[in-house]
Write a protein that holds these residues in place. Structure first.
Motif, mmCIF file in Angstrom:
data_model
loop_
_atom_site.group_PDB
_atom_site.id
_atom_site.type_symbol
_atom_site.label_atom_id
_atom_site.label_comp_id
_atom_site.label_asym_id
_atom_site.label_seq_id
_atom_site.Cartn_x
_atom_site.Cartn_y
_atom_site.Cartn_z
ATOM 1 N N ARG A 124 0.821 -1.221 0.000
ATOM 2 C CA ARG A 124 0.000 0.000 0.000
ATOM 3 C C ARG A 124 0.852 1.268 0.000
ATOM 4 N NH1 ARG A 124 -5.461 0.057 3.582
ATOM 5 N NH2 ARG A 124 -6.041 -2.157 3.534
ATOM 6 N N PHE A 125 2.112 1.132 0.406
ATOM 7 C CA PHE A 125 2.990 2.290 0.494
ATOM 8 C C PHE A 125 3.776 2.530 -0.793
ATOM 9 C CE2 PHE A 125 2.145 0.923 4.807
ATOM 10 C CZ PHE A 125 1.897 2.118 5.466
ATOM 11 N N LEU A 126 3.593 1.685 -1.809
ATOM 12 C CA LEU A 126 4.255 1.897 -3.095
ATOM 13 C C LEU A 126 3.585 3.046 -3.847
ATOM 14 C CD1 LEU A 126 4.745 -1.765 -4.403
ATOM 15 C CD2 LEU A 126 6.481 -0.262 -3.414
ATOM 16 N N SER A 127 4.375 3.976 -4.323
ATOM 17 C CA SER A 127 3.807 5.129 -5.029
ATOM 18 C C SER A 127 3.080 4.711 -6.304
ATOM 19 C CB SER A 127 4.899 6.153 -5.356
ATOM 20 O OG SER A 127 5.925 5.563 -6.134
ATOM 21 N N SER A 128 3.546 3.651 -6.968
ATOM 22 C CA SER A 128 2.894 3.224 -8.209
ATOM 23 C C SER A 128 1.521 2.618 -7.938
ATOM 24 C CB SER A 128 3.776 2.217 -8.957
ATOM 25 O OG SER A 128 4.008 1.059 -8.182
ATOM 26 N N LEU A 129 1.395 1.840 -6.863
ATOM 27 C CA LEU A 129 0.087 1.276 -6.526
ATOM 28 C C LEU A 129 -0.854 2.374 -6.044
ATOM 29 C CD1 LEU A 129 -1.608 -1.286 -6.358
ATOM 30 C CD2 LEU A 129 -0.811 -1.582 -4.001
ATOM 31 N N GLN A 130 -0.330 3.347 -5.330
ATOM 32 C CA GLN A 130 -1.155 4.484 -4.909
ATOM 33 C C GLN A 130 -1.670 5.261 -6.119
ATOM 34 O OE1 GLN A 130 1.505 6.557 -2.244
ATOM 35 N NE2 GLN A 130 1.083 5.182 -0.524
ATOM 36 N N ARG A 131 -0.807 5.440 -7.127
ATOM 37 C CA ARG A 131 -1.244 6.153 -8.333
ATOM 38 C C ARG A 131 -2.311 5.338 -9.079
ATOM 39 N NH1 ARG A 131 0.825 10.207 -11.619
ATOM 40 N NH2 ARG A 131 1.668 10.962 -9.630
ATOM 41 N N PHE A 132 -2.111 4.036 -9.187
ATOM 42 C CA PHE A 132 -3.086 3.143 -9.814
ATOM 43 C C PHE A 132 -4.447 3.293 -9.128
ATOM 44 C CE2 PHE A 132 -4.951 -1.231 -9.976
ATOM 45 C CZ PHE A 132 -5.110 -1.354 -11.356
ATOM 46 N N ARG A 133 -4.441 3.274 -7.817
ATOM 47 C CA ARG A 133 -5.690 3.417 -7.049
ATOM 48 C C ARG A 133 -6.334 4.778 -7.290
ATOM 49 N NH1 ARG A 133 -6.963 5.307 -1.623
ATOM 50 N NH2 ARG A 133 -8.719 4.112 -0.750
ATOM 51 N N ASN A 134 -5.531 5.830 -7.240
ATOM 52 C CA ASN A 134 -6.084 7.178 -7.409
ATOM 53 C C ASN A 134 -6.677 7.379 -8.802
ATOM 54 O OD1 ASN A 134 -5.421 7.924 -4.795
ATOM 55 N ND2 ASN A 134 -3.426 8.789 -5.372
ATOM 56 N N LEU A 135 -6.018 6.817 -9.811
ATOM 57 C CA LEU A 135 -6.553 6.931 -11.180
ATOM 58 C C LEU A 135 -7.899 6.220 -11.295
ATOM 59 C CD1 LEU A 135 -3.239 6.352 -13.164
ATOM 60 C CD2 LEU A 135 -4.642 8.425 -13.252
#
Length: 348
Positions: A124-135
């Protein structure tokens, strides 16, 4: 995040993940007294540690302010409960346990004590997974119709310098098997797409690996329907047998497809009218990145009395999905996910 507030740290377990946490703790708290709790006596004090305990009584008497529970999953709850009873703030490695037994009591104890319990789903702390979620939350591809998630790596190649047959991953008694060991995927799917209503699962040992746990799991998940009574269906494939290591999640929507590559940190979009993938985000993560971010979140929550990004309740809900998957695989039918998780308050 004032490190001076933390002076006594306990690390429980000294396998690969416990060793990583020990090293990071020393990097963050250079002057702290850091002790390790192991099931066997230490002949030599581990690097980065100030000492080593072999009994729970010694660990409790040390009066740690924070503790990382990184021993095998079946032993998480008994150790964590003893520490929670005396007000220790806890970071418990994933999965929270190997079963639901005792988890509710632990969470309730931490609530009563006003202490933090963070479950170590560090993806959950990976910036790429956070961006995926936000998109996805920003409706980049509109309504999501289907989600497909996959993680696979050949077990003997995980840690080439060790005998995979003796690893936690390979042994039932230590909480091994893909369902528990690769449960990151179940956590981030419910973080992104919401709660899971039902599971249909197949668990099997497909390979000739010398293990006594499942090396492959295929799950179909039905998420809780939205206000329009639309139900998102997802598939999750987990395995210990794949030589071409992969970790990915693909969301198929009404306006296109969004894809996350957990190995490269790339998020790509295929729009409805396009003829090729377009890269929206790329960050090649270093191995420690997500663990450092997890630690900083943990310490911020300790100092500021906040809820962590991944709570004990989150860890419990993953275990509910796992239990439903086990029942489904054993019965050959679809199983509804129980909703027994304790209710968390926003007050610490």
């Amino acid at each position: 995040m004032p490190p001076r507030l933390i002076s006594r740290i306990l690390i429980v377990g000294l396998g690969s993940i416990g060793t990583r946490h020990l090293r990071i703790a020393r990097e963050l708290f250079s002057d702290a007294d850091i002790q390790v709790l192991r099931h066997q006596e230490c002949q030599v004090i581990p690097k980065y540690a100030d000492g080593c305990f072999s009994t729970m009584e010694q660990a409790v008497a040390f009066l740690p302010q924070i503790a990382v529970i990184a021993n095998p999953a079946p032993f998480h709850i008994p150790v964590a409960q003893r520490l929670a009873d005396v007000g220790v703030y806890l970071l418990i490695e994933k999965p929270l346990s190997s079963s639901l037994d005792g988890v509710t009591h632990l969470i309730e104890t931490c609530q009563k004590q006003g202490t933090v319990l963070l479950t170590g789903y560090n993806l959950r702390f990976l910036s790429s997974l956070q961006r995926f979620r936000n998109l996805l939350l920003d409706d980049t591809i509109g309504r999501v119709f289907s989600v497909r998630c996959e993680i696979g790596q050949y077990l003997p190649s995980w840690r080439p310098d060790t005998d995979y047959r003796q690893s936690v991953s390979a042994r039932h008694e230590l909480g091994g098997g893909v369902l528990l060991e690769l449960s990151h995927e179940l956590d981030y799917l419910r973080w992104i797409f919401g709660e899971v209503e039902w599971v249909n699962a197949t668990l099997s040992r497909q390979s000739a690996l010398e293990i006594d746990v499942e090396d492959t799991a295929h799950l179909v998940l039905g998420f809780v329907p939205d206000e329009d009574n639309f139900q998102l269906i997802g598939t999750v494939n987990l395995d210990f047998i794949r030589h071409d290591t992969t970790r990915s999640c693909t969301a198929i929507g009404e306006n296109g497809t969004l894809r996350w590559n957990g190995l490269t940190g790339v998020v790509e979009l295929y729009e409805a009218a396009a003829k090729e993938w377009r890269e929206l985000f790329c960050h090649q993560h270093h191995r420690d990145d997500s663990y450092l971010a997890e630690w900083k979140n943990f310490i911020d929550c300790v100092n500021e009395h906040k809820m962590p990004l991944v709570t004990g309740e989150d860890g419990f809900k993953v275990l509910e999905i796992i239990e439903a998957a086990r029942l489904s695989a054993a019965s050959g039918r679809q199983v509804t996910v129980a909703t027994m998780a304790p209710i968390l308050t926003n007050e610490m």
